[in-house]
Motif scaffolding. Sequence first.
Motif, PDB file in Angstrom:
ATOM      1  N   SER A 315       0.823  -1.210   0.000  1.00  0.00           N
ATOM      2  CA  SER A 315       0.000   0.000   0.000  1.00  0.00           C
ATOM      3  C   SER A 315       0.858   1.260   0.000  1.00  0.00           C
ATOM      4  O   SER A 315       2.031   1.239   0.366  1.00  0.00           O
ATOM      5  CB  SER A 315      -0.913   0.014   1.227  1.00  0.00           C
ATOM      6  OG  SER A 315      -0.150   0.190   2.410  1.00  0.00           O
ATOM      7  N   SER A 316       0.253   2.365  -0.401  1.00  0.00           N
ATOM      8  CA  SER A 316       0.977   3.641  -0.380  1.00  0.00           C
ATOM      9  C   SER A 316       1.334   4.034   1.047  1.00  0.00           C
ATOM     10  O   SER A 316       2.384   4.630   1.288  1.00  0.00           O
ATOM     11  CB  SER A 316       0.133   4.742  -1.034  1.00  0.00           C
ATOM     12  OG  SER A 316      -1.096   4.905  -0.355  1.00  0.00           O
ATOM     13  N   ALA A 317       0.471   3.675   2.016  1.00  0.00           N
ATOM     14  CA  ALA A 317       0.769   3.982   3.417  1.00  0.00           C
ATOM     15  C   ALA A 317       2.036   3.254   3.874  1.00  0.00           C
ATOM     16  O   ALA A 317       2.909   3.847   4.529  1.00  0.00           O
ATOM     17  CB  ALA A 317      -0.412   3.594   4.302  1.00  0.00           C
ATOM     18  N   THR A 318       2.133   1.976   3.531  1.00  0.00           N
ATOM     19  CA  THR A 318       3.333   1.207   3.888  1.00  0.00           C
ATOM     20  C   THR A 318       4.561   1.798   3.214  1.00  0.00           C
ATOM     21  O   THR A 318       5.627   1.911   3.831  1.00  0.00           O
ATOM     22  CB  THR A 318       3.164  -0.266   3.475  1.00  0.00           C
ATOM     23  OG1 THR A 318       2.070  -0.826   4.217  1.00  0.00           O
ATOM     24  CG2 THR A 318       4.428  -1.069   3.780  1.00  0.00           C
ATOM     25  N   ASN A 319       4.427   2.186   1.961  1.00  0.00           N
ATOM     26  CA  ASN A 319       5.563   2.782   1.244  1.00  0.00           C
ATOM     27  C   ASN A 319       5.994   4.100   1.873  1.00  0.00           C
ATOM     28  O   ASN A 319       7.196   4.400   1.945  1.00  0.00           O
ATOM     29  CB  ASN A 319       5.203   2.988  -0.225  1.00  0.00           C
ATOM     30  CG  ASN A 319       5.093   1.679  -0.980  1.00  0.00           C
ATOM     31  OD1 ASN A 319       5.714   0.690  -0.602  1.00  0.00           O
ATOM     32  ND2 ASN A 319       4.293   1.658  -2.039  1.00  0.00           N
ATOM     33  N   ILE A 320       5.030   4.881   2.333  1.00  0.00           N
ATOM     34  CA  ILE A 320       5.370   6.139   3.016  1.00  0.00           C
ATOM     35  C   ILE A 320       6.134   5.850   4.306  1.00  0.00           C
ATOM     36  O   ILE A 320       7.152   6.495   4.608  1.00  0.00           O
ATOM     37  CB  ILE A 320       4.087   6.950   3.317  1.00  0.00           C
ATOM     38  CG1 ILE A 320       3.494   7.497   2.024  1.00  0.00           C
ATOM     39  CG2 ILE A 320       4.381   8.092   4.290  1.00  0.00           C
ATOM     40  CD1 ILE A 320       2.102   8.096   2.189  1.00  0.00           C
ATOM     41  N   ILE A 321       5.650   4.879   5.062  1.00  0.00           N
ATOM     42  CA  ILE A 321       6.321   4.507   6.318  1.00  0.00           C
ATOM     43  C   ILE A 321       7.751   4.062   6.045  1.00  0.00           C
ATOM     44  O   ILE A 321       8.702   4.493   6.721  1.00  0.00           O
ATOM     45  CB  ILE A 321       5.522   3.396   7.030  1.00  0.00           C
ATOM     46  CG1 ILE A 321       4.184   3.945   7.520  1.00  0.00           C
ATOM     47  CG2 ILE A 321       6.321   2.809   8.197  1.00  0.00           C
ATOM     48  CD1 ILE A 321       3.197   2.887   7.978  1.00  0.00           C
ATOM     49  N   LYS A 322       7.918   3.216   5.056  1.00  0.00           N
ATOM     50  CA  LYS A 322       9.258   2.702   4.732  1.00  0.00           C
ATOM     51  C   LYS A 322      10.163   3.808   4.187  1.00  0.00           C
ATOM     52  O   LYS A 322      11.364   3.828   4.475  1.00  0.00           O
ATOM     53  CB  LYS A 322       9.136   1.557   3.731  1.00  0.00           C
ATOM     54  CG  LYS A 322       8.486   0.303   4.326  1.00  0.00           C
ATOM     55  CD  LYS A 322       8.148  -0.732   3.270  1.00  0.00           C
ATOM     56  CE  LYS A 322       9.375  -1.327   2.645  1.00  0.00           C
ATOM     57  NZ  LYS A 322       9.031  -2.407   1.679  1.00  0.00           N
ATOM     58  N   SER A 323       9.579   4.730   3.408  1.00  0.00           N
ATOM     59  CA  SER A 323      10.399   5.808   2.841  1.00  0.00           C
ATOM     60  C   SER A 323      10.943   6.729   3.928  1.00  0.00           C
ATOM     61  O   SER A 323      11.981   7.375   3.738  1.00  0.00           O
ATOM     62  CB  SER A 323       9.578   6.622   1.830  1.00  0.00           C
ATOM     63  OG  SER A 323       8.596   7.417   2.480  1.00  0.00           O
ATOM     64  N   LYS A 324      10.245   6.767   5.041  1.00  0.00           N
ATOM     65  CA  LYS A 324      10.707   7.585   6.170  1.00  0.00           C
ATOM     66  C   LYS A 324      11.541   6.773   7.165  1.00  0.00           C
ATOM     67  O   LYS A 324      11.834   7.219   8.256  1.00  0.00           O
ATOM     68  CB  LYS A 324       9.505   8.231   6.857  1.00  0.00           C
ATOM     69  CG  LYS A 324       8.789   9.224   5.946  1.00  0.00           C
ATOM     70  CD  LYS A 324       7.662   9.961   6.658  1.00  0.00           C
ATOM     71  CE  LYS A 324       7.016  10.978   5.715  1.00  0.00           C
ATOM     72  NZ  LYS A 324       5.953  11.764   6.359  1.00  0.00           N
ATOM     73  N   ARG A 325      11.891   5.559   6.733  1.00  0.00           N
ATOM     74  CA  ARG A 325      12.808   4.681   7.461  1.00  0.00           C
ATOM     75  C   ARG A 325      12.221   4.068   8.730  1.00  0.00           C
ATOM     76  O   ARG A 325      12.926   3.736   9.661  1.00  0.00           O
ATOM     77  CB  ARG A 325      14.139   5.387   7.759  1.00  0.00           C
ATOM     78  CG  ARG A 325      14.964   5.663   6.496  1.00  0.00           C
ATOM     79  CD  ARG A 325      15.945   6.792   6.699  1.00  0.00           C
ATOM     80  NE  ARG A 325      15.269   8.091   6.670  1.00  0.00           N
ATOM     81  CZ  ARG A 325      15.809   9.222   7.085  1.00  0.00           C
ATOM     82  NH1 ARG A 325      17.007   9.234   7.589  1.00  0.00           N
ATOM     83  NH2 ARG A 325      15.120  10.351   7.020  1.00  0.00           N
ATOM     84  N   PHE A 326      10.893   3.893   8.733  1.00  0.00           N
ATOM     85  CA  PHE A 326      10.216   3.174   9.798  1.00  0.00           C
ATOM     86  C   PHE A 326       9.737   1.832   9.240  1.00  0.00           C
ATOM     87  O   PHE A 326       9.905   1.548   8.052  1.00  0.00           O
ATOM     88  CB  PHE A 326       9.037   3.983  10.340  1.00  0.00           C
ATOM     89  CG  PHE A 326       9.423   5.344  10.873  1.00  0.00           C
ATOM     90  CD1 PHE A 326      10.101   5.467  12.069  1.00  0.00           C
ATOM     91  CD2 PHE A 326       9.101   6.498  10.164  1.00  0.00           C
ATOM     92  CE1 PHE A 326      10.453   6.725  12.560  1.00  0.00           C
ATOM     93  CE2 PHE A 326       9.447   7.758  10.642  1.00  0.00           C
ATOM     94  CZ  PHE A 326      10.135   7.865  11.840  1.00  0.00           C
ATOM     95  N   ASN A 327       9.121   1.019  10.099  1.00  0.00           N
ATOM     96  CA  ASN A 327       8.686  -0.316   9.694  1.00  0.00           C
ATOM     97  C   ASN A 327       7.252  -0.587  10.148  1.00  0.00           C
ATOM     98  O   ASN A 327       6.743   0.055  11.071  1.00  0.00           O
ATOM     99  CB  ASN A 327       9.592  -1.383  10.319  1.00  0.00           C
ATOM    100  CG  ASN A 327      11.057  -1.165  10.027  1.00  0.00           C
ATOM    101  OD1 ASN A 327      11.534  -1.461   8.947  1.00  0.00           O
ATOM    102  ND2 ASN A 327      11.782  -0.634  11.011  1.00  0.00           N
TER     103      ASN A 327
END
Length: 337
Positions: A315-327
């Motif tokens: 999902s885009s939400a997961t991608n946003i989280i990962k792009s900000k270096r969270f999991n």
Amino acid sequence: RKNEWLSALCSDPYFCFLDITLLDAQKKYKNKTLIVMIYVCITLMIGFVFSQNETNPYAVVLGTSQDGGIPHANCLKKCCKDKWEEPKKIKVSCLGIVDPISKKSWIIDATPDFPVQHHIITKKHDSNLEGIFLTHAQIGHYTGLIHLGKEVMGEYALPIFVMPKMKIFLEKNGPWNQLVFLNNIYLIEINNSKEIKLSDQLFIRPISVPNRNEYSETVGYQIMGPNKSLLFIPDIDKWEKWDQDIIMKIKHVDYALVDGTFFSKEELSDFDITEVHHPFIDDSMEKFSILNTENRKKIYFIHLNHTNPAIYKSSSATNIIKSKRFNVAREDDLFRL
């Protein structure tokens, strides 16, 4: 090219000095015996590290969803509609703790998915369940205790670690007090910040956190192993209401699994957001943005509501989280302690 695998291995900090040793040996010596000896040393060290991994305690994610699970009862919206036909459901937030040496295990929270989670921790992880730590008295966190009664498992005196108000709640209200009366469970009172020894290499500490607390107080837990520690706070009101500094907490642990119930207020267009007692993931990421990459990577969002788009890996939400270096925590994620 024969040594490419070795160079890759040596990029690990455990083995980086061996890369230099091997290259020096190749340049300065044509002594094949020396080269063989270095390879033997590497093999022994790999075996040592792997054996350490096999004996070190660990935490394992047994569920990631909010109390109602996914799919959510009576939900036919897009978030759950297709999930009803899937054989594998997303289980309610739960963390297992395993000590491979003693083959003992513990779980944090007895969820509605307790039967499956009990099977995973005892069979898949080859351990004996030695006790359950409860966080609070909301339905997704303690109602799985019912399976310990005479109608199902008929357990005998399984230790249940609870805060003082939670202990009173279970003792005074049915059907939970029947579990106490029939000795299916043995309630052990714990107190805020008081460390409990699980085994020679495992300790756990309850940490009080703000929440609605209709029937009991609420706690998270810090789990300490011989090498690393993990902070588990699946359910909390806004970070600003806590009397402790979450930023400092994250800096002083190796992993932090924290409340990620809702991604943003947009999920709750039909609700009064002032009645939502959780930090939104997007707000948490903003708060945690002062952390460097090393500390951000420690953070895993868990306890996801069925409406939360971060449930889906793509999902885009997961991608946003990962792009900000969270999991985002996923079932079967394993954290060596």
